[in-house]
Structure formats: structure tokens, C-alpha cells
Scaffold this motif. Structure first.
Motif, mmCIF file in Angstrom:
data_model
loop_
_atom_site.group_PDB
_atom_site.id
_atom_site.type_symbol
_atom_site.label_atom_id
_atom_site.label_comp_id
_atom_site.label_asym_id
_atom_site.label_seq_id
_atom_site.Cartn_x
_atom_site.Cartn_y
_atom_site.Cartn_z
ATOM 1 N N UNK A 24 0.842 -1.195 0.000
ATOM 2 C CA UNK A 24 0.000 0.000 0.000
ATOM 3 C C UNK A 24 0.876 1.244 0.000
ATOM 4 N N UNK A 25 0.517 2.203 -0.842
ATOM 5 C CA UNK A 25 1.262 3.450 -0.904
ATOM 6 C C UNK A 25 0.303 4.614 -0.729
ATOM 7 N N UNK A 26 0.657 5.545 0.166
ATOM 8 C CA UNK A 26 -0.190 6.696 0.461
ATOM 9 C C UNK A 26 0.156 7.877 -0.430
ATOM 10 N N UNK A 27 -0.871 8.643 -0.777
ATOM 11 C CA UNK A 27 -0.702 9.835 -1.610
ATOM 12 C C UNK A 27 -1.497 10.997 -1.027
ATOM 13 N N UNK A 28 -0.906 12.173 -1.059
ATOM 14 C CA UNK A 28 -1.611 13.396 -0.713
ATOM 15 C C UNK A 28 -2.514 13.724 -1.898
ATOM 16 N N UNK A 29 -3.772 13.995 -1.639
ATOM 17 C CA UNK A 29 -4.714 14.257 -2.725
ATOM 18 C C UNK A 29 -4.806 15.741 -3.076
ATOM 19 N N UNK A 30 -3.999 16.577 -2.455
ATOM 20 C CA UNK A 30 -4.073 18.016 -2.732
ATOM 21 C C UNK A 30 -3.835 18.285 -4.213
ATOM 22 N N UNK A 31 -4.758 18.998 -4.820
ATOM 23 C CA UNK A 31 -4.614 19.336 -6.224
ATOM 24 C C UNK A 31 -5.853 20.025 -6.754
ATOM 25 N N UNK A 32 -5.839 20.246 -8.061
ATOM 26 C CA UNK A 32 -6.974 20.883 -8.728
ATOM 27 C C UNK A 32 -7.279 20.137 -10.017
ATOM 28 N N UNK A 33 -8.556 19.909 -10.229
ATOM 29 C CA UNK A 33 -9.021 19.348 -11.481
ATOM 30 C C UNK A 33 -9.813 20.418 -12.210
ATOM 31 N N UNK A 34 -9.736 20.421 -13.531
ATOM 32 C CA UNK A 34 -10.492 21.432 -14.276
ATOM 33 C C UNK A 34 -11.083 20.829 -15.537
ATOM 34 N N UNK A 35 -12.093 21.524 -16.041
ATOM 35 C CA UNK A 35 -12.776 21.065 -17.239
ATOM 36 C C UNK A 35 -14.010 21.896 -17.494
ATOM 37 N N UNK A 60 -5.665 17.502 -14.404
ATOM 38 C CA UNK A 60 -5.458 17.551 -12.959
ATOM 39 C C UNK A 60 -4.117 18.220 -12.699
ATOM 40 N N UNK A 61 -4.106 19.194 -11.798
ATOM 41 C CA UNK A 61 -2.859 19.806 -11.343
ATOM 42 C C UNK A 61 -2.465 19.108 -10.051
ATOM 43 N N UNK A 62 -1.559 18.151 -10.151
ATOM 44 C CA UNK A 62 -1.051 17.396 -9.009
ATOM 45 C C UNK A 62 0.464 17.290 -9.158
ATOM 46 N N UNK A 63 1.120 16.806 -8.123
ATOM 47 C CA UNK A 63 2.575 16.687 -8.179
ATOM 48 C C UNK A 63 2.987 15.645 -9.222
ATOM 49 N N UNK A 64 4.191 15.816 -9.759
ATOM 50 C CA UNK A 64 4.728 14.891 -10.761
ATOM 51 C C UNK A 64 4.767 13.480 -10.188
#
Length: 161
Positions: A24-35, A60-64
């Protein structure tokens, strides 16, 4: 012999559980989606409406390296706005660049001072690494009424297994 089988079973179970949790790998969900939104508003009376909601994400604007980097997809559902009270729910299906589908659920809880829809989201599964994913957080989605373009700001975290 019984003690050997019991010890072997316990060892196998411990190895199986540790390998499951280690993956299991955790990810921060902070970001922006647009459309673009294509919401349909059914006015009932002043301050009272039912909204059929459809949003199509083009970025989606998220980290690389984030699992949602480059994902596209749609969210759909319905909401009831009655004065200051907001309720409603829906689902999202995102196609990721890894070829997996990520499924999310959302629940509307309010309208922000800027007019953005606010609420909670959770991971509902998907395919590949998303099949047993868990997590969630909050969102604030603002749609420009003139252009129908939206930006959905999300926060929270999730785990892929």
C-alpha cells in the motif's frame, strides 16, 4: 506434527499480511481538477432548485508522478438546493495514464461564500492499483456561469494497494 502445521500456517499468514500492507502506498490528494460543466438546473421556486450535474475533467494539477497526473474523466450526479441547505451525491470515473480506472464518490454539503459547491469525496475502487484503494477528503468546485468552465480544488489522502 500439529505444532509444525500451526507454526507454518501462522508464518504463512504473517508473510501474506506483511506483503499486503507493504504494497500500500499513500498519496496526498491536494490538487486541482479542471474542465467543463454541463449542469441542468430545474428551478422550483426562489432559492429552491434541483441540479442534474455533469462535469468533464480535462486535466489535474497534481505533483509529478501522482497517480492522477494526466487523468481525465467525468463526474455526474444530482443536488437539491433549498435555501441554505444543499444535499446530493454522485460518482466520478477517471481514466489514468497507467490505463487504470479510478472511481470516486462525492457528497455535496454546502455552498461556499464564493458560490463554489463544497463537500466530501471518497475513493470507491477501480481497476489495477485502484481496485482496493481507500481514502477521501473534501472538495470545493467553482463553475464560471458564463463559460461553464470549472476548477475543483481537492484535499485529503488515499492509499493504493
Amino acid at each position: 506434527m500439529h505444532k509444525f502445521l500451526t507454526a507454518t500456517a501462522v508464518t504463512a499468514l504473517a508473510i501474506g499480511l506483511s506483503s499486503t500492507f507493504a504494497m500500500a502506498e499513500s498519496y496526498d490528494a491536494a490538487g486541482k481538477g479542471s474542465g467543463v460543466s454541463s449542469n441542468q438546473v430545474f428551478g422550483i421556486s426562489d432559492g429552491h432548485a434541483v441540479i442534474k450535474s455533469q462535469t468533464d475533467y480535462d486535466s489535474f494539477e497534481v505533483s509529478a508522478g501522482h497517480p492522477l497526473e494526466g487523468a481525465t474523466g467525468s463526474c455526474f450526479g444530482s443536488m437539491l438546493i433549498n435555501g441554505a441547505e444543499v444535499s446530493g451525491a454522485g460518482n466520478c470515473v477517471f481514466d489514468t495514464t497507467s490505463g487504470d480506472k479510478a472511481v470516486m464518490s462525492w457528497t455535496a454539503t454546502g455552498i461556499g461564500s464564493d458560490g463554489a459547491l463544497t463537500g466530501d469525496w471518497s475513493v470507491s475502487g477501480g481497476t489495477g492499483g485502484w481496485a482496493n484503494a481507500t481514502g477521501g477528503g473534501t472538495f470545493s468546485s467553482f463553475t464560471d456561469p458564463d463559460t461553464q468552465k470549472f476548477v475543483n480544488t481537492i484535499s485529503g489522502s488515499f492509499e493504493l494497494n
